[in-house]
Design a protein around this motif. Structure first.
Motif, PDB file in Angstrom:
ATOM      1  N   ASP A 135      69.236   9.547  47.004  1.00 16.15           N
ATOM      2  CA  ASP A 135      67.825   9.436  46.640  1.00 16.15           C
ATOM      3  C   ASP A 135      67.645   9.376  46.778  1.00 16.15           C
ATOM      4  OD1 ASP A 135      66.887   9.719  44.735  1.00 16.15           O
ATOM      5  OD2 ASP A 135      67.059   7.273  43.266  1.00 16.15           O
ATOM      6  N   ARG A 136      66.721  10.955  47.094  1.00 17.15           N
ATOM      7  CA  ARG A 136      65.094  11.260  48.234  1.00 17.15           C
ATOM      8  C   ARG A 136      64.283  10.802  46.952  1.00 17.15           C
ATOM      9  NH1 ARG A 136      66.191  15.325  51.868  1.00 17.15           N
ATOM     10  NH2 ARG A 136      64.699  16.370  51.027  1.00 17.15           N
ATOM     11  N   ALA A 179      63.819   8.811  45.314  1.00 15.96           N
ATOM     12  CA  ALA A 179      62.878   6.835  46.123  1.00 15.96           C
ATOM     13  C   ALA A 179      63.078   6.603  47.444  1.00 15.96           C
ATOM     14  CB  ALA A 179      64.533   6.402  45.021  1.00 15.96           C
ATOM     15  N   GLY A 180      62.933   7.646  47.828  1.00 20.45           N
ATOM     16  CA  GLY A 180      63.504   7.755  49.804  1.00 20.45           C
ATOM     17  C   GLY A 180      64.431   7.238  49.930  1.00 20.45           C
ATOM     18  N   GLY A 181      65.503   6.788  49.464  1.00 21.21           N
ATOM     19  CA  GLY A 181      66.607   5.816  50.263  1.00 21.21           C
ATOM     20  C   GLY A 181      67.459   5.351  49.346  1.00 21.21           C
ATOM     21  N   SER A 182      68.781   4.408  50.039  1.00 27.00           N
ATOM     22  CA  SER A 182      70.201   3.766  48.686  1.00 27.00           C
ATOM     23  C   SER A 182      69.611   1.967  49.302  1.00 27.00           C
ATOM     24  CB  SER A 182      70.900   4.782  49.175  1.00 27.00           C
ATOM     25  OG  SER A 182      71.521   4.297  49.992  1.00 27.00           O
ATOM     26  N   PRO A 183      70.189   1.481  48.388  1.00 23.22           N
ATOM     27  CA  PRO A 183      70.645   0.522  48.804  1.00 23.22           C
ATOM     28  C   PRO A 183      71.309  -0.310  49.361  1.00 23.22           C
ATOM     29  CG  PRO A 183      70.777   0.431  46.099  1.00 23.22           C
ATOM     30  CD  PRO A 183      70.734   1.434  46.989  1.00 23.22           C
ATOM     31  N   GLN A 184      72.159   0.432  50.341  1.00 24.81           N
ATOM     32  CA  GLN A 184      72.862   0.594  50.974  1.00 24.81           C
ATOM     33  C   GLN A 184      72.753   0.276  52.358  1.00 24.81           C
ATOM     34  OE1 GLN A 184      73.616   2.480  47.866  1.00 24.81           O
ATOM     35  NE2 GLN A 184      74.992   1.585  46.968  1.00 24.81           N
TER      36      GLN A 184
END
Length: 90
Positions: free
Chosen positions: A79-80, A82-87
């Motif tokens: 997710d660009r 949001a700037g990242g991912s939870p993982q």
């Protein structure tokens, strides 16, 4: 059979052309956020290239922030916005 998007005679490296096709799939929603991109084997078959070429394309996508890899699980669309991912901790 090679995908029509790839031009082996182009000055643009094949791995960058493959990355551009995948980026297009991400941007048009064909590959949604937090979903796996096709496997190396699938991409090799789709584009008619060597596995190392596909690995270079995925490495480029990871370096550019389009995807993230989860060991033993696969490579996922990041997710660009949001700037990242939870993982991946971003």
């Amino acid at each position: 059979m090679a995908a029509p998007e790839i031009d082996h005679e182009s000055p643009t490296p094949v791995y960058r052309q493959i990355a551009a096709v995948i980026i297009g799939d991400i941007e048009n929603g064909t590959l949604p956020v937090n979903r796996r991109i096709p496997s190396e084997a699938t991409l090799v078959q789709r584009f008619g290239v060597a596995r190392e070429t596909v690995r270079n394309a995925v490495r480029f996508l990871r370096e550019e922030g389009y995807v993230f890899t989860v060991p033993q699980r696969g490579t996922y669309v990041r997710d660009r916005i949001a700037g990242g991912s939870p993982q991946d901790g971003k």
